[in-house]
Motif scaffolding. Sequence first.
Motif, short mmCIF file in Angstrom:
data_model
loop_
_atom_site.label_atom_id
_atom_site.label_comp_id
_atom_site.label_asym_id
_atom_site.label_seq_id
_atom_site.Cartn_x
_atom_site.Cartn_y
_atom_site.Cartn_z
N ALA A 151 5.53 9.76 -1.76
CA ALA A 151 5.35 9.92 -0.50
C ALA A 151 6.59 10.22 0.21
N GLU A 152 7.74 10.53 -0.65
CA GLU A 152 8.99 10.73 -0.12
C GLU A 152 9.23 12.24 0.36
N GLN A 153 8.61 13.20 -0.22
CA GLN A 153 8.97 14.58 0.08
C GLN A 153 7.74 15.57 0.21
N ALA B 11 17.80 20.84 8.24
CA ALA B 11 17.20 20.59 9.61
C ALA B 11 16.36 19.33 9.40
N PRO B 12 16.06 18.58 10.42
CA PRO B 12 15.35 17.16 10.09
C PRO B 12 13.86 17.46 9.54
N MET B 13 13.67 16.14 9.09
CA MET B 13 12.16 16.23 8.24
C MET B 13 11.05 16.46 9.54
N LEU C 94 16.25 24.90 1.24
CA LEU C 94 16.17 24.03 2.37
C LEU C 94 16.16 22.53 1.99
N SER C 95 16.67 21.78 3.20
CA SER C 95 17.05 20.60 2.51
C SER C 95 17.03 19.84 4.03
N ALA C 96 16.75 18.38 3.93
CA ALA C 96 16.89 17.58 5.13
C ALA C 96 18.36 17.57 5.45
N GLY D 151 11.40 10.29 7.24
CA GLY D 151 10.70 11.50 7.72
C GLY D 151 9.21 11.34 7.80
N ARG D 152 8.62 10.51 7.48
CA ARG D 152 7.14 9.94 7.62
C ARG D 152 6.76 9.13 8.81
N VAL D 153 7.91 8.73 9.53
CA VAL D 153 7.70 7.72 10.65
C VAL D 153 7.75 8.62 12.01
N HIS D 154 6.51 8.32 12.65
CA HIS D 154 6.38 8.95 14.22
C HIS D 154 6.70 10.59 13.97
N ARG D 155 6.20 11.02 12.97
CA ARG D 155 6.38 12.35 12.65
C ARG D 155 5.91 13.29 13.44
N HIS D 156 4.74 13.07 13.91
CA HIS D 156 3.87 14.15 14.80
C HIS D 156 3.83 13.73 16.26
N ASP D 157 3.63 14.68 17.16
CA ASP D 157 3.46 14.29 18.54
C ASP D 157 2.10 14.33 18.97
#
Length: 919
Positions: free
Chosen positions: A631-633, A268-270, A458-460, A657-663
């Motif tokens: 910062a990768e995982q 599933a996505p980051m 688990l994996s992206a 997965g660190r970009v625009h991660r949170h709402d």
Amino acid sequence: MDTAAVAEEIWDHYLPPSTKKWLDDTSGGRGRLFFAWLCGIHDCGKATPAFQSVDDEGAEAVRRVGLTWNAHAVKRNPWRHDKAGAMILRTLLREAGWDAQQVAWLWPLVAGHHGSFPSVGVFSGRITARGEPQGKGPAWSEVQRALVETFTRLLGYEGLAEVQPTAVPSRAVQLQLSGLVVMADWIASDERHFWGIDNLADVSLDKARSRAADAWESLGLRRGWGVLGLPASDAFRERFGQPARPSQDLVIRTARHMPAPGLLIAEAPMGDGKSKAALLGAEVLAARFGADGVYVGMPTQATSDPMFSQVRAWLAKLGDGLAEQVTLLHGKRRFNKEWCALLREFDGDADGRFGSVAEDERSRSERSLCEDDEPERKGPAAWFLGPMRGLLSPFVVGTIDQLLYAATRTKHVMLRAAGLMGKVVILDEVHAADVYMSQFLKEGLRWLGQAQVPVIMLSATLPPAQRQELVAAYLAGAASQEEFDVRDLPEPQGYPNVTAACLVDGRAVYDVAHVGQWREDLKVAVTVLPETPSSGTSNKSAAGGLVADLIEERLAQGGCALVIRNTVPRAQETYRELRGRFGDEVRLLHGRMTAHDRAEKTEACLKLLGPPAEDGPGRPRRLILVATQLAEQSFDVDADLLVTDLTTIDLLLQRLGRVHRHDGVERPERLRKPEVVVTGFAPQRGQVPWILPASEGIYGRYLLLRTAAVVCQAEGGRWLVPRDVPHLVRKVYDGEPGLVPPDWVGAEQEAYAEWQSKQGKRARSAEDYLLTRRNEHTSPTLDGLHYGAAYGRVTDETLQAVVRDGDPSMEVVLIRGDDRGYRTLGGRWLGVNGEALSQELLEEVLGATVRLPPKLTQAAERDLAPLDGWRDHPWLKHTRVVILDETGAAALDAYTLRYDEELGLIVEGGPQWHGRRRR
């Protein structure tokens, strides 16, 4: 009798339901009695001359009753009691009428209770050897037979024939049972609870049981959740305070429907909440298949710490006291504030001494770092903190290395196996395992599959070939086969997805499904920032200024950017450039900072860029974080803009997965649409692109060329994330021709040949350390498991280097020194020889631990040593020290080392530079 009584305590208060079922099935429903007998019989080999002659007074008493031996022969031909006991049992069990296959699996458990399983060939010639190591004359045989028979009848059997199991357990269960025998042995060897008894009249099973009960209570050993009920349909909301997303619900539904213990892979996505889904999925699998705890394996120490907090919060919802039973397993746990707070609750009575087992000074010292004036019993039992015992704790969070260690042919591997079996195993970020690590991962999966341990991975996203390899390894173990054909394993047709596999009546059963996403795709703009070498060398580039110019333009209205570099020197260089332009708005994070500084800086970054929180400091107007692969995982930060060096496509998407991660994050107008800027290479029309040599050294040229092709195709366009993730990974990893431009084909083919050769060599290089040798996975017993084990090369300190490929690196402690003595890195006095160590100073010293680059390992091994005042200290006696002079510098070989609070460890010079300086 003492050990058998401890085994009864283990059965009553520790063993998971799944293990009890195995033992009952193996022994015709008498699992508790058989387990106690198995643990108690392990030392029968002490009824031999080699052991009885150790103590002069005892030896004389033995001689007086007519048991004799040739002292010179025994000395010349030593015969350890573990192997002697196995030989005694092989003889007596055969005489009692046991089947050969039952004898064959049981004797290695006795022969291996000191940590390694010998080959049956070790017994060759022992009976006829000069001096007869098993004892000279029929009297010894009579005594040995009487010892075994008397103990057997005391426990409740009518005779040795009645003990014979009704079934042969799998090899994996044999390994688990061996570890439990060692556990019972070590506890019963604790002289504080099992003191010596001189009067034979005082020796009884009742008194042994009384002592065992007192010891168990004193040690504070506990099981996990015991028998767990199946979670209710709304359990996810109860555990985590929000409804399950579609991908999370899919994991839980799949776990509910698996017909047998097996492997469940969730992609599933980051940021999609895979970890929470896995925890509730573990509840389901534990309830259905009798597991009593969990082990969560993370890719790094840094990712283990937040998972430790998450697991504790989850367990707090399941029952009183469960959250205090979680053990954190990694080398830097003493710097985790939550773990240290838990240690303050330990009862100081349990100090880890177990008779002949070496005192665990390091665990005692670790607890003493956080002593409390009024300790009360909470937290994992102190006994679990000893060497090789951590996985025996019911709930464990640590690096994936803990599983990889259990797949190595090293001493006491059975303790690690016993800790894993009976749990649900969760492995996060499994795509991070390279081809070398994957050999140990697949070996571990084989043993877990054979032991029917449920595993959630688990994996992206995973390359299709890697997914198939993982499933094949687990099923091969479950089927006790050398290989397992998984060509009929369906490939997921959507994303997010799950792949579940288990064995039912010898046949593979698959469940492959996908669901829709819980939020809209991110339309990520893809930009290439070409970078070319400068100054005529391939190792330096004018990258800092290019990145600074771009960020100055993108962040003109404010915003938060994440810059990921592939090497520490490159990150430091970029930080210097950005710091010159943006001042305090720039942060740096990498792996060559001291343990204290890295922990502090990581925590600060998570507070500033982590999920929005009411009590948090708030998101800064402008912030630039420069980092390495840290910062990768599993690094829960949210950036408005990502600038990254070229890496392989799967890791590039991880970084995304660190970009625009949170709402709910307010972003400047210019950055409301996510963007990734890829640098560290230079596309050239009609030519093969230049790629940063350091990146090629880390990731290999072949996959970087194919990733560069995918990036160039998207230049000026957008990736739909997560929709495009599986497609992008497949394009790079499937090896299909036509991906790279025609001008690159020759370079791609050359790079592929080199990559394939290196992959093969790296995979083969792991074979020397794998727990099972090639073509021996179908062996029915543990006979000879440790044959050829590299004990001289593998120690606890070197295990990480064994399971993780690459040049070995070394951790050192930084100290300041002059002709008057030594000080901590922060300037506090340590004494003339470093001996002035209070607990507060010890923590500061250990906080100055830093990892050297691999190129300095040989020099560090040769030139660095502990301070003289540390020679007898449990934590520091093996700790090498770099002594910084009054200018803050130290020489090591041809290099100069400096430490800067902002930049971390700075390494300057080298052989060529040193030579130029001399000239």
